[in-house]
Design a protein around this motif. Structure first.
Motif, PDB file in Angstrom:
ATOM      1  N   ALA A 176       0.854  -1.187   0.000  1.00  0.00           N
ATOM      2  CA  ALA A 176       0.000   0.000   0.000  1.00  0.00           C
ATOM      3  C   ALA A 176       0.889   1.234   0.000  1.00  0.00           C
ATOM      4  CB  ALA A 176      -0.924  -0.001   1.215  1.00  0.00           C
ATOM      5  N   ARG A 177       0.253   2.374  -0.150  1.00  0.00           N
ATOM      6  CA  ARG A 177       0.936   3.664  -0.023  1.00  0.00           C
ATOM      7  C   ARG A 177       0.428   4.319   1.261  1.00  0.00           C
ATOM      8  NH1 ARG A 177      -1.083   6.921  -4.349  1.00  0.00           N
ATOM      9  NH2 ARG A 177      -2.862   5.542  -4.175  1.00  0.00           N
ATOM     10  N   TRP A 178       1.325   4.974   1.990  1.00  0.00           N
ATOM     11  CA  TRP A 178       0.986   5.611   3.258  1.00  0.00           C
ATOM     12  C   TRP A 178       1.304   7.092   3.178  1.00  0.00           C
ATOM     13  CZ3 TRP A 178       4.121   4.490   8.335  1.00  0.00           C
ATOM     14  CH2 TRP A 178       3.591   5.234   9.388  1.00  0.00           C
ATOM     15  N   GLN A 179       0.265   7.909   3.365  1.00  0.00           N
ATOM     16  CA  GLN A 179       0.445   9.362   3.380  1.00  0.00           C
ATOM     17  C   GLN A 179       0.410   9.839   4.825  1.00  0.00           C
ATOM     18  OE1 GLN A 179      -2.257  11.606   0.939  1.00  0.00           O
ATOM     19  NE2 GLN A 179      -1.778  13.511   1.993  1.00  0.00           N
ATOM     20  N   GLU A 180       1.506  10.462   5.231  1.00  0.00           N
ATOM     21  CA  GLU A 180       1.613  11.000   6.588  1.00  0.00           C
ATOM     22  C   GLU A 180       2.389  12.304   6.512  1.00  0.00           C
ATOM     23  OE1 GLU A 180       2.666   9.249  10.941  1.00  0.00           O
ATOM     24  OE2 GLU A 180       4.142   8.856   9.382  1.00  0.00           O
ATOM     25  N   ASP A 181       1.823  13.354   7.094  1.00  0.00           N
ATOM     26  CA  ASP A 181       2.456  14.676   7.088  1.00  0.00           C
ATOM     27  C   ASP A 181       2.810  15.134   5.671  1.00  0.00           C
ATOM     28  OD1 ASP A 181       2.280  14.817   9.881  1.00  0.00           O
ATOM     29  OD2 ASP A 181       4.217  13.807  10.126  1.00  0.00           O
ATOM     30  N   GLY A 182       1.936  14.853   4.711  1.00  0.00           N
ATOM     31  CA  GLY A 182       2.140  15.302   3.340  1.00  0.00           C
ATOM     32  C   GLY A 182       3.086  14.454   2.518  1.00  0.00           C
ATOM     33  N   GLU A 183       3.745  13.506   3.119  1.00  0.00           N
ATOM     34  CA  GLU A 183       4.678  12.626   2.417  1.00  0.00           C
ATOM     35  C   GLU A 183       4.010  11.283   2.158  1.00  0.00           C
ATOM     36  OE1 GLU A 183       7.878  13.379   1.424  1.00  0.00           O
ATOM     37  OE2 GLU A 183       7.466  15.429   2.118  1.00  0.00           O
ATOM     38  N   ILE A 184       4.242  10.729   0.967  1.00  0.00           N
ATOM     39  CA  ILE A 184       3.679   9.416   0.628  1.00  0.00           C
ATOM     40  C   ILE A 184       4.831   8.435   0.451  1.00  0.00           C
ATOM     41  CG2 ILE A 184       2.311   8.082  -1.013  1.00  0.00           C
ATOM     42  CD1 ILE A 184       0.817  10.648  -1.701  1.00  0.00           C
ATOM     43  N   SER A 185       4.725   7.306   1.136  1.00  0.00           N
ATOM     44  CA  SER A 185       5.727   6.258   1.004  1.00  0.00           C
ATOM     45  C   SER A 185       5.015   4.928   0.755  1.00  0.00           C
ATOM     46  CB  SER A 185       6.605   6.182   2.255  1.00  0.00           C
ATOM     47  OG  SER A 185       5.825   6.086   3.415  1.00  0.00           O
ATOM     48  N   VAL A 186       5.767   3.965   0.283  1.00  0.00           N
ATOM     49  CA  VAL A 186       5.240   2.622   0.037  1.00  0.00           C
ATOM     50  C   VAL A 186       5.493   1.795   1.299  1.00  0.00           C
ATOM     51  CG1 VAL A 186       5.432   0.548  -1.404  1.00  0.00           C
ATOM     52  CG2 VAL A 186       5.690   2.821  -2.435  1.00  0.00           C
ATOM     53  N   ILE A 187       4.484   0.996   1.682  1.00  0.00           N
ATOM     54  CA  ILE A 187       4.636   0.125   2.847  1.00  0.00           C
ATOM     55  C   ILE A 187       4.423  -1.331   2.444  1.00  0.00           C
ATOM     56  CG2 ILE A 187       4.035   1.887   4.552  1.00  0.00           C
ATOM     57  CD1 ILE A 187       1.188   0.716   4.643  1.00  0.00           C
ATOM     58  N   ASP A 188       4.986  -2.213   3.244  1.00  0.00           N
ATOM     59  CA  ASP A 188       4.839  -3.644   2.986  1.00  0.00           C
ATOM     60  C   ASP A 188       3.615  -4.188   3.718  1.00  0.00           C
ATOM     61  OD1 ASP A 188       5.560  -3.963   5.677  1.00  0.00           O
ATOM     62  OD2 ASP A 188       7.563  -4.733   5.222  1.00  0.00           O
ATOM     63  N   GLY A 189       3.441  -5.497   3.698  1.00  0.00           N
ATOM     64  CA  GLY A 189       2.289  -6.143   4.314  1.00  0.00           C
ATOM     65  C   GLY A 189       2.217  -6.008   5.819  1.00  0.00           C
ATOM     66  N   ASN A 190       3.304  -5.575   6.438  1.00  0.00           N
ATOM     67  CA  ASN A 190       3.327  -5.352   7.886  1.00  0.00           C
ATOM     68  C   ASN A 190       3.176  -3.874   8.239  1.00  0.00           C
ATOM     69  OD1 ASN A 190       3.758  -8.099   8.568  1.00  0.00           O
ATOM     70  ND2 ASN A 190       5.909  -7.860   7.992  1.00  0.00           N
ATOM     71  N   GLY A 191       3.022  -3.028   7.222  1.00  0.00           N
ATOM     72  CA  GLY A 191       2.879  -1.598   7.473  1.00  0.00           C
ATOM     73  C   GLY A 191       4.196  -0.871   7.634  1.00  0.00           C
ATOM     74  N   GLU A 192       5.306  -1.523   7.293  1.00  0.00           N
ATOM     75  CA  GLU A 192       6.633  -0.914   7.397  1.00  0.00           C
ATOM     76  C   GLU A 192       6.991  -0.208   6.088  1.00  0.00           C
ATOM     77  OE1 GLU A 192       8.581  -0.987  10.182  1.00  0.00           O
ATOM     78  OE2 GLU A 192       6.981  -2.060  11.221  1.00  0.00           O
ATOM     79  N   ARG A 193       7.594   0.955   6.208  1.00  0.00           N
ATOM     80  CA  ARG A 193       8.000   1.718   5.020  1.00  0.00           C
ATOM     81  C   ARG A 193       9.076   0.973   4.237  1.00  0.00           C
ATOM     82  NH1 ARG A 193       7.112   6.248   8.538  1.00  0.00           N
ATOM     83  NH2 ARG A 193       5.606   7.650   7.585  1.00  0.00           N
ATOM     84  N   LEU A 194       8.920   0.988   2.910  1.00  0.00           N
ATOM     85  CA  LEU A 194       9.923   0.436   2.004  1.00  0.00           C
ATOM     86  C   LEU A 194      10.688   1.628   1.427  1.00  0.00           C
ATOM     87  CD1 LEU A 194       7.722  -2.244   0.209  1.00  0.00           C
ATOM     88  CD2 LEU A 194       9.383  -2.605   2.056  1.00  0.00           C
ATOM     89  N   LEU A 195      11.791   1.966   2.037  1.00  0.00           N
ATOM     90  CA  LEU A 195      12.520   3.189   1.688  1.00  0.00           C
ATOM     91  C   LEU A 195      13.083   3.168   0.270  1.00  0.00           C
ATOM     92  CD1 LEU A 195      14.319   3.775   5.089  1.00  0.00           C
ATOM     93  CD2 LEU A 195      12.166   4.757   4.271  1.00  0.00           C
ATOM     94  N   ALA A 196      13.306   1.990  -0.297  1.00  0.00           N
ATOM     95  CA  ALA A 196      13.862   1.891  -1.644  1.00  0.00           C
ATOM     96  C   ALA A 196      12.801   2.063  -2.731  1.00  0.00           C
ATOM     97  CB  ALA A 196      14.573   0.554  -1.818  1.00  0.00           C
ATOM     98  N   GLU A 197      11.524   2.106  -2.353  1.00  0.00           N
ATOM     99  CA  GLU A 197      10.439   2.214  -3.338  1.00  0.00           C
ATOM    100  C   GLU A 197       9.911   3.638  -3.409  1.00  0.00           C
ATOM    101  OE1 GLU A 197       9.315  -0.195  -5.358  1.00  0.00           O
ATOM    102  OE2 GLU A 197      10.766  -1.603  -4.514  1.00  0.00           O
TER     103      GLU A 197
END
Length: 138
Positions: free
Chosen positions: A1-22
């Motif tokens: 999924a994608r996670w938007q927090e504080d205006g920033e969008i990052s990709v997360i894995d199935g555990n809700g952890e950010r995938l910094l390389a994506e």
């Protein structure tokens, strides 16, 4: 999924952890979760949505409210308020309501599912006989 927090969008894995390389821009088709704490709290809902195509298809975002419950924002503009406890069951109930009554195809402002065994629906004011569009500029 994608996670938007504080205006920033990052990709997360199935555990809700950010995938910094994506890069989020490379994953526009993934569901969007929004808000503080939404990433780590989202896996149960995202897993439930995999089996609920009638709810997943019109989904715009899952929005974390007060770091305790979820709102579902649909592409149509309808907001669905989910209960704090067992939101996955509410999503399954919403899928059933869509299959039986095409509820999500209707022009609704809000569907409130926060009270167990009760669904409250608010239609758009124009449809409820409230605010009326001005005709002829008068």
């Amino acid at each position: 999924a994608r996670w938007q927090e504080d205006g920033e969008i990052s990709v997360i894995d199935g555990n809700g952890e950010r995938l910094l390389a994506e890069r989020a821009a490379d994953h526009e088709t993934l569901p969007l979760v929004v808000g503080a704490g939404a990433g780590p709290a989202s896996p149960p809902l995202l897993s439930a949505l995999e089996h609920l195509p009638e709810v997943r298809e019109p989904l715009r975002a899952l929005v974390r409210v007060g770091d305790r419950r979820w709102d579902v924002e649909l592409i149509s503009g309808t907001t669905v308020a989910l209960p704090e406890a067992q939101p996955e069951q509410a999503l399954a109930q919403l899928e059933d309501l869509q299959n039986e009554h095409a509820l999500l195809d209707r022009p609704l402002a809000q569907i409130d599912m926060r009270v167990p065994n009760r669904v409250a629906i608010r239609v758009h004011p124009v449809l409820a006989g409230g605010l009326r569009p001005l005709l002829g500029g008068a």
